[in-house]
Structure formats: structure tokens, C-alpha cells
Design an enzyme around this catalytic site. Structure first.
Site, PDB file in Angstrom:
ATOM      1  CG  ASP A  67      -0.701  -0.605   2.385  1.00 25.32           C
ATOM      2  OD1 ASP A  67       0.994  -0.503   2.524  1.00 25.32           O
ATOM      3  OD2 ASP A  67      -1.204  -1.061   3.174  1.00 25.32           O
ATOM      4  CG  ASP A 136      -8.921  -1.343  11.506  1.00 16.74           C
ATOM      5  OD1 ASP A 136      -8.065  -2.259  11.601  1.00 16.74           O
ATOM      6  OD2 ASP A 136      -9.409  -0.330  10.837  1.00 16.74           O
ATOM      7  CG  HIS A 138      -5.786  -2.030   8.717  1.00 18.93           C
ATOM      8  ND1 HIS A 138      -5.674  -0.301   9.447  1.00 18.93           N
ATOM      9  CD2 HIS A 138      -4.477  -2.586   8.775  1.00 18.93           C
ATOM     10  CE1 HIS A 138      -5.011  -0.109   9.942  1.00 18.93           C
ATOM     11  NE2 HIS A 138      -4.238  -1.729   9.839  1.00 18.93           N
ATOM     12  CD  GLU A 143      -8.894   1.308   7.568  1.00 19.35           C
ATOM     13  OE1 GLU A 143      -8.887  -0.029   8.335  1.00 19.35           O
ATOM     14  OE2 GLU A 143      -7.957   1.808   7.494  1.00 19.35           O
TER      15      GLU A 143
END
Ligand code: F6R
Length: 236
Positions: A67, A136, A138, A143
Site C-alpha cells: 500500500d 481494527d 485491517h 479496512e
């Protein structure tokens, strides 16, 4: 799935580097799927040490990163391209032309995403994909959502991710709100997955992802469907 729990981050980093080094040694043209963030820093340090000691050759290695922040140039200190150069590529004998990080400044970001997936496909996927995990759940910047996204795509970062990553920026306001991330197809087509997490704060989400329900609300849970996953968790 192989779940390895170790005491220290140093052990996690040594073990992780050994696993990646084995993949590099076992292939003529190894393709590494790489991650940024704080978790893999120790692994990269160990890989650099092996290279400097003459034990590991990067000349045939191709790398494809997960990313990049949208809008950051590769020479911006918080860009993931900069991170990879600084933590690994500048210190080993890899050909930088064979290192791929999404271009967060691409004029046509949709074409950039498509080309990224096409290249990964042409390589036949990576031989090993290194992953961290967000608080979270990810992976990459996939996400929590109501569906998994297969392709490389632009995402809005979750408020908790912006909060977590603010530590790398001067202030929270400086954290880009969007990023480009490899999608789940790119990650899942890797032949081997190595997911790492250090510190007690990551334990709950790691356990939920690896042993809980498979749901896009916990993006890393998709890894339960992959046939070759190694998890390394260190308490410290
Ligand atoms: C980074 C990435 C992210 C991180 C995750 C954990 O390329 O894809 O998914 O792996 O945010 O980050 P750290 O390791 O900083 O806790």
C-alpha cells in the site's frame, strides 16, 4: 495455520527474517509481498544483516508492496516508498527497478490500480506475503467494511487507523485520509502468508481474526481461508 508465540520482538524479527530468507533462497526469481509500519522493521534489519554478511542475495528479488498513502510523493518521508528504501532497499543488493510500491501520486489512480494487479498476476502472485495487522483488523489498508474488495483500490482510512498512524506524522491532521491498497485477491494469491503482530494491544484482534468468524468487518479473518499461513505473535 501455524501460530507461533514468542516472548520478544527480537525473536519475532529473527524468526520472520529466517522464513523470508528461506523463500528467497528457494526460488530463482523470488517475489516478495512486503509491508510497512512498525511491525516489520526488525525483520528488515535482520534481512539487511544477512545480506551484509553475504548470506542472502537480493539481486534476483522482486518486491511488491501492499500500500501507499494517496497524495504522497515517494520522497516524502512518511510515504511507504520512502520507508521501504530507508529500511530495506537502500541497504541490500536489490535492483530498485524491481521494487514496486503503488504510486500514490498517479494522475490516473484507477489505471495505476489496474496495472498494479496486472503486474502481480504476471508474476503469478508473490511467493510470500508479509503482513502486519491493524487494531481494527485491517491488512494492507483493507479496512473493515461490509464486503471484501478483491482488486487494488483507493480506500478511506478508518479513524482508528488515522489515530494509530499519527505517531509517524507531526500531527494527526497531516495523516492522509486516503490510501491505495492491494486488495484481498492480491494478498490471497500469495503462495505463503506471514502475519506478524507484537505487543499485548494486538492480541485480541489477532485472535479474533485468526479464530473468529470470517467477516469483512474483520478483514484479516479472510486469511483463515488461505492454505499456508504462519502467524508470529510476540508479547513485547
Ligand atoms: C502497512 C500495512 C498496514 C500495517 C498495519 C500495522 O503496509 O499494510 O496494514 O501492517 O497498520 O501497522 P504497525 O505495524 O505499524 O502496527
Amino acid at each position: 495455520m501455524k501460530f507461533i508465540e514468542v516472548e520478544t520482538y527480537a525473536e519475532l524479527s529473527r524468526l520472520g527474517a529466517d522464513i523470508i530468507a528461506e523463500v528467497i533462497k528457494s526460488k530463482d526469481n523470488p517475489v516478495l509481498g512486503l509491508a510497512t509500519g512498525s511491525s516489520p522493521v526488525g525483520i528488515y534489519e535482520n534481512l539487511v544483516k544477512k545480506n551484509k554478511a553475504g548470506l542472502l542475495d537480493f539481486s534476483k528479488v522482486v518486491s511488491v508492496n501492499l500500500d501507499e498513502y494517496l497524495g504522497l510523493d515517494g520522497d516524502h518521508e512518511q510515504s511507504y516508498r520512502y520507508f521501504m528504501n530507508d529500511n530495506l532497499f537502500n541497504h541490500v543488493n536489490i535492483d530498485k527497478a524491481n521494487t514496486y510500491v503503488p504510486n500514490g501520486k498517479a494522475e490516473d489512480i484507477v489505471a495505476e490500480c489496474e496495472a498494479y494487479d496486472k503486474r502481480l498476476q504476471d508474476f503469478g502472485g508473490s511467493d510470500i506475503q508479509l503482513l502486519g495487522i491493524g487494531l481494527d483488523g485491517h491488512i494492507g489498508f483493507n479496512e473493515p467494511d461490509d464486503c471484501f474488495t478483491a482488486q487494488t483500490h483507493v480506500v478511506e482510512l478508518d479513524p482508528s487507523t488515522i489515530e494509530a498512524n499519527a505517531r509517524f506524522f507531526e500531527s494527526k491532521d497531516m495523516v492522509p485520509r486516503k490510501a491505495v491498497t492491494m486488495g484481498m485477491a492480491g494478498i490471497m494469491q500469495s503462495k505463503k502468508i506471514l502475519i506478524i503482530a507484537n505487543g499485548a494491544a494486538k492480541r485480541d484482534i489477532l485472535m479474533t481474526a485468526m479464530y473468529g468468524k470470517i467477516t469483512p468487518e474483520v478483514p484479516a479473518s479472510i486469511l483463515q481461508l488461505h492454505p499456508d499461513v504462519t502467524v508470529i505473535y510476540s508479547k513485547n
